[in-house]
Write a protein that holds these residues in place. Structure first.
Motif, PDB file in Angstrom:
ATOM      1  N   LYS A 174      39.206  43.059  31.318  1.00  0.00           N
ATOM      2  CA  LYS A 174      39.221  43.939  32.350  1.00  0.00           C
ATOM      3  C   LYS A 174      38.849  45.650  31.753  1.00  0.00           C
ATOM      4  O   LYS A 174      40.299  45.652  30.251  1.00  0.00           O
ATOM      5  N   ASP A 175      39.293  46.176  31.607  1.00  0.00           N
ATOM      6  CA  ASP A 175      39.740  48.114  31.507  1.00  0.00           C
ATOM      7  C   ASP A 175      41.382  47.324  31.907  1.00  0.00           C
ATOM      8  O   ASP A 175      42.153  46.909  32.463  1.00  0.00           O
ATOM      9  N   THR A 176      41.855  48.446  30.682  1.00  0.00           N
ATOM     10  CA  THR A 176      43.443  48.574  30.473  1.00  0.00           C
ATOM     11  C   THR A 176      44.045  48.861  32.395  1.00  0.00           C
ATOM     12  O   THR A 176      43.512  50.083  32.772  1.00  0.00           O
TER      13      THR A 176
END
Length: 190
Positions: free
Chosen positions: A164-166
């Protein structure tokens, strides 16, 4: 919007499974077996009960806590708070009658809708799988972590391994204790 707070005892390598001695895990009871008890390291637990206005948990945690917590002096403030259990399988017949108002939520969308209601903070206890899903859905606003100076290896983890995105966190409070525990309070940057 209500604040959703995830609170956890967590090992340095991220394990949250069976901190209180729950059966079936090799290192069960790791929070009290290998670390000296210092009351000040656990003061945040009392603060959580005083500031939370509702408790959220997954089915497994509800099934573990509901036979014990209603009669425990240490958790008296939670007895009168509304409880929400995220489960696709529990029914009203599965709920205990001596722990106050309990509502079953069937999805993360229902958790998101709960956050939109009037009221104060909602605290999430236990519930490793639910915590992972809530984090991945960006529904958690704050983490209260008591980090134990232990490496437990295998076990349920607080954070998912999904790609997932940060997700940025801001450290807003921290303290280290003589027994090696650390309190870390993080706000999620939305």
């Amino acid at each position: 919007m209500r604040t959703l707070i995830s609170t956890a005892f967590i090992s340095l390598d991220g394990v949250v499974e069976a901190p209180g001695g729950e059966p079936g895990y090799r290192n069960s009871g790791w929070t009290f077996k290998d670390v000296e008890f210092l009351p000040e390291a656990f003061a945040i637990k009392g603060e959580e009960q005083k500031t939370a206005t509702a408790v959220l948990m997954g089915r497994l945690s509800y099934e573990a806590f509901s036979p014990v917590w209603p009669d425990m002096e240490d958790f008296a403030d939670y007895k009168v708070m509304p409880k929400y259990v995220v489960s696709t399988t529990l029914t009203g017949d599965d709920l205990v009658s001596n722990w106050g108002e309990t509502t079953i939520l069937r999805s993360l969308d229902e958790v998101a809708a709960l956050k939109e209601t009037e009221g104060g903070p909602i605290i999430v206890h236990g519930s490793a799988s639910l915590n992972q899903a809530l984090s991945d859905a960006c529904l958690i606003d704050r983490y209260h972590l008591i980090v134990f100076p232990l490496l437990l290896g295998a076990g349920k983890r607080l954070f998912s391994g999904s790609d997932k995105d940060t997700q940025k966190l801001r450290l807003v409070e921290h303290e280290a204790y003589a027994n090696g525990l650390q309190k870390n309070v993080f706000d999620v940057v939305h």
